[in-house]
Design an enzyme around this catalytic site. Structure first.
Site, mmCIF file in Angstrom:
data_model
loop_
_atom_site.group_PDB
_atom_site.id
_atom_site.type_symbol
_atom_site.label_atom_id
_atom_site.label_comp_id
_atom_site.label_asym_id
_atom_site.label_seq_id
_atom_site.Cartn_x
_atom_site.Cartn_y
_atom_site.Cartn_z
ATOM 1 C CG ASP A 12 9.863 20.337 37.055
ATOM 2 O OD1 ASP A 12 9.183 19.541 36.396
ATOM 3 O OD2 ASP A 12 10.089 20.195 38.270
ATOM 4 C CG HIS A 68 11.679 17.094 38.660
ATOM 5 N ND1 HIS A 68 10.548 17.674 39.204
ATOM 6 C CD2 HIS A 68 11.723 15.832 39.156
ATOM 7 C CE1 HIS A 68 9.936 16.824 39.975
ATOM 8 N NE2 HIS A 68 10.627 15.683 39.963
ATOM 9 C CB SER A 80 9.244 14.849 43.014
ATOM 10 O OG SER A 80 8.858 14.395 41.744
#
Length: 305
Positions: A242, A272, A149
């Site tokens: 996502d 995610h 991320s």
């Protein structure tokens, strides 16, 4: 988007378990409350350390780090955690780093970079670079950049900025946010995805930059770079459900167009943050197996695109 069909029952259970820690109005909640909620969620999914892994805390100059070892290794993995540049730290990804250490056999150094809004961009990038330089000097041998991320953003940004100073063996990005076009593609198709929405992405981006982010700064958005040559071999893993998914594909394409080596894997039906589901969701477990396999091949110098 028909998530009832894209997402299987195990993943929905993970989503519901994660949602127990959501704040009523996360976008308007106090940052300290968000961090506390995120930390509670990570502790709830904590899976412990595999046998034989030790960990100790230290500093890379002024940047806190945690060092995981499971035996002698000539390779060191530098890990940057996710959390939107706002939440997370050494504890939030503690068991993930311990498992990467155990399963790959390489030393893992987790980096506790500064967070926004107290420290806006480029503070996190500066810490990421400082830690990478420290690791390269402290543990000679081969070095691999890994991040999920927001941490994937930092890992890629470090790879771009250090091309003439540090020779990284490889780069592994897990559902990274790389500064793609938020007006189209997965950002719109999955704008209301479980676990991370387009509104969430924009919220964290505003906090990171204390307003609109730059449009031409690869230390903030690696996809904004004009040069994708001479990057290390890169393995990218994204979740289908996502908003950030297309960033992985676009980054792969940019590296290939520049003559580099990159492979992108989109994990069907995953969301995610699925690293926390690697012990409860078969799809997430299989993806983590692929992440480990790619990292081991990179560490051995025989990674194949």
């Amino acid at each position: 988007m028909d998530y009832d069909h894209l997402i299987d029952a195990e993943t929905w259970a993970f989503i519901r378990d994660s949602a127990q820690f959501d704040l009523p109005d996360s976008g308007g909640a106090d940052i300290s409350a968000q961090r506390e909620s995120y930390d509670r969620m990570c502790r709830a999914f904590f899976a412990g350390y595999p046998p034989g892994v030790s960990a100790r805390d230290d500093h890379a100059h002024s940047v806190p780090i945690r060092i995981y070892e499971s035996g002698p290794s000539d390779a060191t993995l530098i890990y940057y955690h996710g959390g939107g540049f706002v939440v997370g730290g050494l504890d939030s990804h503690d068991d993930i780093c311990a498992e990467l250490c155990a399963r790959t056999g390489v030393r893992v150094v987790s980096v506790d970079y500064r967070l926004a809004p107290e420290h806006v961009h480029p503070a996190a990038f500066q810490d990421a670079m400082a830690a990478a330089r420290y690791v390269a000097l402290t543990w000679p041998g081969s070095h691999i950049l890994v991040g999920d991320s927001a941490g994937g953003n930092l890992a890629a940004a470090v790879a771009h900025a250090s091309r003439r100073s540090i020779d990284f063996l490889g780069l592994v990005l897990i559902y990274p946010g790389l500064g793609g076009d938020m007006s189209c593609g997965s950002y719109r198709i999955h704008a209301h995805a479980p676990m991370l929405t387009l509104a969430d992405v924009k919220f964290y981006d505003r906090i990171r930059h204390d307003g609109p982010g730059p449009t031409d700064d690869p230390t903030a958005a690696p996809l904004a770079d004009s040069d994708f040559s001479n990057l290390p071999p890169t393995a990218i893993f994204t979740a289908q459900c996502d908003p950030l998914s297309d960033d992985g594909r676009a980054y792969r394409d940019a590296i290939l167009a520049a003559g580099g080596r990159a492979h992108w894997t989109e994990e069907p039906g995953l969301v995610h943050g699925y690293l926390r589901a690697r012990h409860s969701v078969a799809r997430a477990r299989d993806s983590f197996d692929r992440i480990v396999a790619a990292t081991k091949m990179i560490a051995a110098g025989d990674w194949q695109d």
